[in-house]
Design an enzyme around this catalytic site. Structure first.
Site, PDB file in Angstrom:
ATOM      1  N   HIS A 155      41.633  34.214  40.197  1.00 10.83           N
ATOM      2  CA  HIS A 155      42.102  34.894  41.002  1.00 10.83           C
ATOM      3  C   HIS A 155      43.429  35.585  41.111  1.00 10.83           C
ATOM      4  O   HIS A 155      44.692  34.702  40.679  1.00 10.83           O
ATOM      5  CB  HIS A 155      42.227  34.356  42.997  1.00 10.83           C
ATOM      6  CG  HIS A 155      40.580  34.420  43.003  1.00 10.83           C
ATOM      7  ND1 HIS A 155      39.753  33.310  42.322  1.00 10.83           N
ATOM      8  CD2 HIS A 155      39.634  35.380  43.715  1.00 10.83           C
ATOM      9  CE1 HIS A 155      38.941  33.823  43.159  1.00 10.83           C
ATOM     10  NE2 HIS A 155      38.802  34.863  44.023  1.00 10.83           N
ATOM     11  N   LYS A 159      46.604  35.336  46.277  1.00  9.21           N
ATOM     12  CA  LYS A 159      45.860  34.401  47.396  1.00  9.21           C
ATOM     13  C   LYS A 159      45.962  33.152  47.981  1.00  9.21           C
ATOM     14  O   LYS A 159      47.145  32.637  46.562  1.00  9.21           O
ATOM     15  CB  LYS A 159      44.022  34.420  46.000  1.00  9.21           C
ATOM     16  CG  LYS A 159      43.308  33.983  46.962  1.00  9.21           C
ATOM     17  CD  LYS A 159      42.240  33.166  46.834  1.00  9.21           C
ATOM     18  CE  LYS A 159      41.326  32.676  47.308  1.00  9.21           C
ATOM     19  NZ  LYS A 159      40.412  33.102  47.902  1.00  9.21           N
TER      20      LYS A 159
END
Length: 266
Positions: A155, A159
């Site tokens: 990601h 995040k």
């Protein structure tokens, strides 16, 4: 068919802007409110590049809930903000679609109880991309025949939680068909702590956080003389919009909390 009146929480964020655009472009929905902690009074259209939107950013949640007629709220903020606001929202008999990750089991149980007590519907999913849901389904099927499996999820570097909600859901699905056992050599050791990743019932999970990624996951299976890799890539946050819009249209048809996009796909 009546138009569903929608509000977006975290409307100024990257995901909030994509969701707002999705709502505006859906003929069955009407965007009536947008909430964030910044940009009070700003016209939302200026943020998402659509000029004919008569919605301004609210920073006072109580005021917004009292002044606007809202059927469904979409929340893609963060776990702390969601848990701060969820009681006030559900007590107004407003249904909620949640894409926020980082919630623990107690949080989810609390939300479900709030929804049941107020006869409201809540939908929660770790991933709203239909391809990701199919990946999880296929991974569970494959694990029946390939019990040796590791997951790599990748990601963007903003995040906050690791592993991702999608990875956790994948692990849970695989664990339903795979007995717990420790993978790798019996006497293996780590020269750098954590290099073998996290451990979930013997399944190793690895989280990557780098700029340039959106949301990606590989499920790698190993067998005698062969490997099998399942991979899903969200190359844009637009990949989540069809799933979010589907949830908005269905969430008012039940009471309590429904978890996982696979439960509302036809």
């Amino acid at each position: 068919m009546s138009i569903i009146k929608v509000a977006v929480m975290g409307a100024c964020g990257k995901m909030g802007r994509f969701i707002s655009t999705g709502v505006v472009n859906d003929p069955e929905l009407e965007l009536v409110a947008a909430f964030d902690v910044i940009n009070e009074g700003m016209n939302l259209g200026a943020l998402i590049g659509i000029s004919n939107i008569d919605v301004t950013i609210d920073t006072d949640l109580t005021k917004m809930l009292n002044e606007k007629k809202i059927d469904v709220i979409i929340d893609f903020t963060n776990a702390k903000a969601l848990m701060k606001n969820i009681s006030e929202i559900i007590e107004k008999k407003i249904s909620v679609v949640i894409g926020t990750t980082g919630l623990n089991e107690d949080d989810i149980n609390k939300i479900n109880q709030l929804a049941m007590n107020n006869s409201s519907g809540v939908f929660l999913a770790p991933n709203f991309a239909i391809g990701a849901v199919l990946m999880m389904k296929y991974a569970q099927d494959a694990a029946k025949y390939f019990p040796h499996v590791e997951i790599i999820e990748l990601h963007h570097n903003q995040k906050l939680d690791a592993p991702s909600g999608t990875a956790i859901k994948t692990l849970e699905q695989i664990a339903k068909v795979r007995r717990p056992f420790t993978q790798g050599a019996e006497d293996e050791f780590e020269k750098i702590e954590g290099s073998r990743g996290g451990d979930y019932e013997g399944i190793r999970i690895h989280s990557v956080r780098l700029p340039g990624y959106v949301a990606h996951q590989e499920v790698i299976f190993g067998g005698l003389g062969q490997t099998l890799t399942l991979r899903h890539d969200s190359i844009s946050r637009e990949s989540f919009i069809p799933g979010v819009m589907l949830a908005v249209k269905k969430v008012r048809t039940w009471q309590g909390l429904v978890y996982g996009l696979e439960n509302i796909l036809e």
